[in-house]
Design a protein around this motif. Structure first.
Motif, PDB file in Angstrom:
ATOM      1  N   THR A   1       7.292  -7.065 -16.062  1.00  0.00           N
ATOM      2  CA  THR A   1       5.609  -7.248 -16.129  1.00  0.00           C
ATOM      3  C   THR A   1       5.152  -8.286 -16.518  1.00  0.00           C
TER       4      THR A   1
ATOM      5  N   THR B   1      10.367   6.041 -10.303  1.00  0.00           N
ATOM      6  CA  THR B   1      10.391   6.808 -11.253  1.00  0.00           C
ATOM      7  C   THR B   1      11.153   8.008 -10.734  1.00  0.00           C
TER       8      THR B   1
ATOM      9  N   LEU C   1       3.406  -3.202  -9.053  1.00  0.00           N
ATOM     10  CA  LEU C   1       3.883  -1.982  -8.759  1.00  0.00           C
ATOM     11  C   LEU C   1       2.610  -1.043  -8.830  1.00  0.00           C
ATOM     12  N   GLY C   2       2.158  -0.411  -7.698  1.00  0.00           N
ATOM     13  CA  GLY C   2       1.031   0.261  -7.755  1.00  0.00           C
ATOM     14  C   GLY C   2       1.422   1.874  -7.950  1.00  0.00           C
ATOM     15  N   PRO C   3       0.471   2.713  -8.096  1.00  0.00           N
ATOM     16  CA  PRO C   3       0.902   4.238  -8.423  1.00  0.00           C
ATOM     17  C   PRO C   3       1.952   4.756  -7.504  1.00  0.00           C
ATOM     18  N   GLN C   4       1.795   4.462  -6.242  1.00  0.00           N
ATOM     19  CA  GLN C   4       2.850   5.359  -5.397  1.00  0.00           C
ATOM     20  C   GLN C   4       4.105   4.751  -5.405  1.00  0.00           C
TER      21      GLN C   4
ATOM     22  N   THR D   1       0.773  -1.371   0.051  1.00  0.00           N
ATOM     23  CA  THR D   1      -0.006  -0.044  -0.018  1.00  0.00           C
ATOM     24  C   THR D   1       0.975   1.397  -0.006  1.00  0.00           C
TER      25      THR D   1
ATOM     26  N   MET E   1       5.424   3.070  -7.759  1.00  0.00           N
ATOM     27  CA  MET E   1       6.045   3.385  -9.315  1.00  0.00           C
ATOM     28  C   MET E   1       6.672   4.697  -9.237  1.00  0.00           C
ATOM     29  N   ARG E   2       5.738   5.776  -8.873  1.00  0.00           N
ATOM     30  CA  ARG E   2       6.195   6.993  -8.629  1.00  0.00           C
ATOM     31  C   ARG E   2       7.637   7.141  -8.030  1.00  0.00           C
TER      32      ARG E   2
END
Length: 115
Positions: free
Chosen positions: A104, A87, A78-81, A50, A83-84
């Motif tokens: 993937t 990045t 990976l969720g959005p957070q 999470t 992954m961010r």
């Protein structure tokens, strides 16, 4: 933090459910230390993670401790957070190769270069 480890031949999948931070980092490192010596391909499944702070970067990018078994390490789910965060790390450090870490789909054959 719930950690589930599945081993299939030389591959291990460690699935996490919860937050990845410096409080939970020792549990995650203990999960890798407990892997059998024949495991050379480690997949972190973060589909249920999470939150991830810089501890997740240490988990994925720190070199193996001296005397430990080198393993090819990848991550999936990976969720959005998270992954961010990865990045941002790549933007700040051009030596960070996200294509080496992010998976993937499982490879047809195990990778040959340990992390």
């Amino acid at each position: 933090m719930n950690i589930t480890t599945t081993i299939d031949g030389t591959r291990a999948r460690i699935s996490l459910d919860g937050e990845i931070d410096f409080t939970t980092l020792p549990q995650m490192r203990a999960a890798t230390t407990a892997l059998p010596a024949h495991v050379t391909d480690l997949l972190w499944d973060l589909g249920e993670a999470t939150f991830m702070d810089v501890a997740g970067l240490h988990l994925l990018f720190d070199p193996a401790p001296p005397g430990s078994i080198p393993r090819w390490t990848t991550v999936t789910g990976l969720g959005p957070q998270p992954m961010r965060l990865l990045t941002l790390a790549a933007e700040q450090n051009p030596n960070v190769d996200l294509t080496r870490v992010i998976r993937t789909a499982p490879p047809a054959t195990p990778p040959c270069a340990p992390a």
